[in-house]
Enzyme design. Structure first.
Site, PDB file in Angstrom:
ATOM      1  CG  HIS A 258      -2.012  -1.068   1.144  1.00  0.00           C
ATOM      2  ND1 HIS A 258      -2.417  -1.431  -0.114  1.00  0.00           N
ATOM      3  CD2 HIS A 258      -2.540  -1.491   1.891  1.00  0.00           C
ATOM      4  CE1 HIS A 258      -3.731  -2.214   0.116  1.00  0.00           C
ATOM      5  NE2 HIS A 258      -3.727  -2.324   1.469  1.00  0.00           N
TER       6      HIS A 258
ATOM      7  CG  HIS B 288      -7.858  -0.199   2.123  1.00  0.00           C
ATOM      8  ND1 HIS B 288      -8.373  -0.949   3.408  1.00  0.00           N
ATOM      9  CD2 HIS B 288      -7.064  -1.068   1.787  1.00  0.00           C
ATOM     10  CE1 HIS B 288      -7.885  -2.239   3.447  1.00  0.00           C
ATOM     11  NE2 HIS B 288      -6.757  -2.281   2.517  1.00  0.00           N
TER      12      HIS B 288
ATOM     13  CD  GLU C  99      -8.253  -3.334  -0.686  1.00  0.00           C
ATOM     14  OE1 GLU C  99      -7.172  -2.855  -1.278  1.00  0.00           O
ATOM     15  OE2 GLU C  99      -8.616  -4.066   0.141  1.00  0.00           O
TER      16      GLU C  99
END
Length: 351
Positions: free
Chosen positions: A105, A179, A313
């Site tokens: 991420h 997210h 996502e």
């Protein structure tokens, strides 16, 4: 239609601002400029009862200390990059290892840890919150100065849309997503195991033991990954499929979308009639059922635990730079990164 603004707290001496987007039917989307983080989405159920349907906190400190990416924008690259490195035009780039041997991420200080600049636009039919940020060359190990714009908009059809746009002055990688953890029970009254998910998807990406894509695509047919006709999320928890067991019971997988902007993703809580439809131009959605969420913190008075939220996502395939067979996530100078995802909330009609 309206937008309100207030102080949310301070982080390292900088003010974090909260915004609330409100439409004429009572739907509200609240977010902060720290990470473009969505803190609440309040929508009605079948009886008109308006409650929050995403996981979030009420203080900056909780986001800093406990958040497993609740509601934020993640990047430069969403998901994992295997061995935290990649080659681009013959040059090797090494990234921070913040997930075992892998990069997750966007790194330790990705876009979720940035206070973005924000401007507001209001019309009779839509309210917009426009976030901007410049990610400098070398940011978390990635090349290129990247100019980013993320726009949150809400209309009177109870549709919330996220639009992403970016440019770069050097070849780089970009694969953004939001997210948010959804729980349609309202104010976390139950977990999400009885939520029914429908996905227009025929294949999913196989993961290695390190949760990195192997490059193989598996058919959903006759597996707990077949959501084409709708199924309860708990089916993945009880499944004996090796891929469900690999991630701790449940899902943490990219599913490839066979349609775009055609109600390709829907989530329903039949106990109260809430329905969420997600439409996107992205090729995949990472389905994560919070199998790895710890229980060492509270979420607005509710103890955190597995299966308390489901992430959907929308993005390109994780680790795409290391899999040339996947759609590219390389952004070059002169190109414009553009993608959008919409989240439409409604209620099922009664008998």
């Amino acid at each position: 239609m309206n937008i309100t603004k207030e102080n949310f707290g301070e982080l390292n001496g900088d003010t974090v601002t909260a915004y609330r987007l409100i439409n004429d039917h009572g739907m509200q989307v609240s977010c902060i400029d720290y990470g473009c983080t969505i803190t609440e989405i309040n929508v009605p159920d079948q009886t008109g009862n308006i409650e929050n349907v995403v996981l979030g906190f009420d203080t900056v400190e909780e986001y800093k200390n406990h958040s497993p990416f609740f509601g934020c924008i993640v990047g430069r690259v969403a998901g994992r990059i295997g061995q935290a490195e990649f080659d681009l035009d013959g040059k090797n780039y090494k990234l921070l290892k913040n997930d075992g041997d892998n990069h997750l991420h966007g790194g330790l200080h990705g876009f979720d840890k940035v206070i973005w600049d924000a401007t507001v636009e209001e019309t009779a039919d839509e309210v917009k919150l426009i976030f901007t940020h410049v990610s400098p060359d070398g940011d978390e190990g990635y090349p290129g100065n990247v100019n980013l714009t993320v726009t949150y908009s809400l209309n009177n059809n109870n549709t919330f849309q996220i639009s992403y746009e970016a440019t770069t002055d050097q070849k780089t990688l970009l694969n953004l997503t939001n997210h948010s953890y959804f729980n349609l029970s309202g104010n976390l009254k139950t977990d999400i195991l009885d939520h029914e998910l429908t996905l227009k998807s025929d294949q999913f990406v196989e993961l290695s033991d390190a949760l990195i894509p192997t490059g193989h695509l598996l058919d959903v047919e006759a597996t707990a990954f077949d959501f084409r006709l709708g199924r309860k999320i708990k089916d993945g928890v009880t499944s004996e499929h090796p891929q469900n067991k690999l991630v701790g019971g449940g899902y943490d997988h990219p599913l490839l979308l066979s349609a775009n902007h055609q109600e390709e993703i829907s989530l329903i809580d039949f106990s109260n009639g809430r329905k969420l439809v997600i439409e996107t131009d992205e090729p995949a959605v990472v389905l994560y059922t919070s199998n790895m969420m710890g229980d060492n913190f509270n979420i607005r008075g509710v103890q955190a635990r597995k299966y308390l939220g489901v992430c959907l996502e929308t993005q390109h395939h994780p680790d795409a730079i290391n899999h040339p067979e996947f759609p590219t996530i390389v952004l070059a100078p002169g190109e414009v990164y553009q993608t959008k995802t919409s989240y439409s909330f409604s209620v099922l009609k009664g008998e």
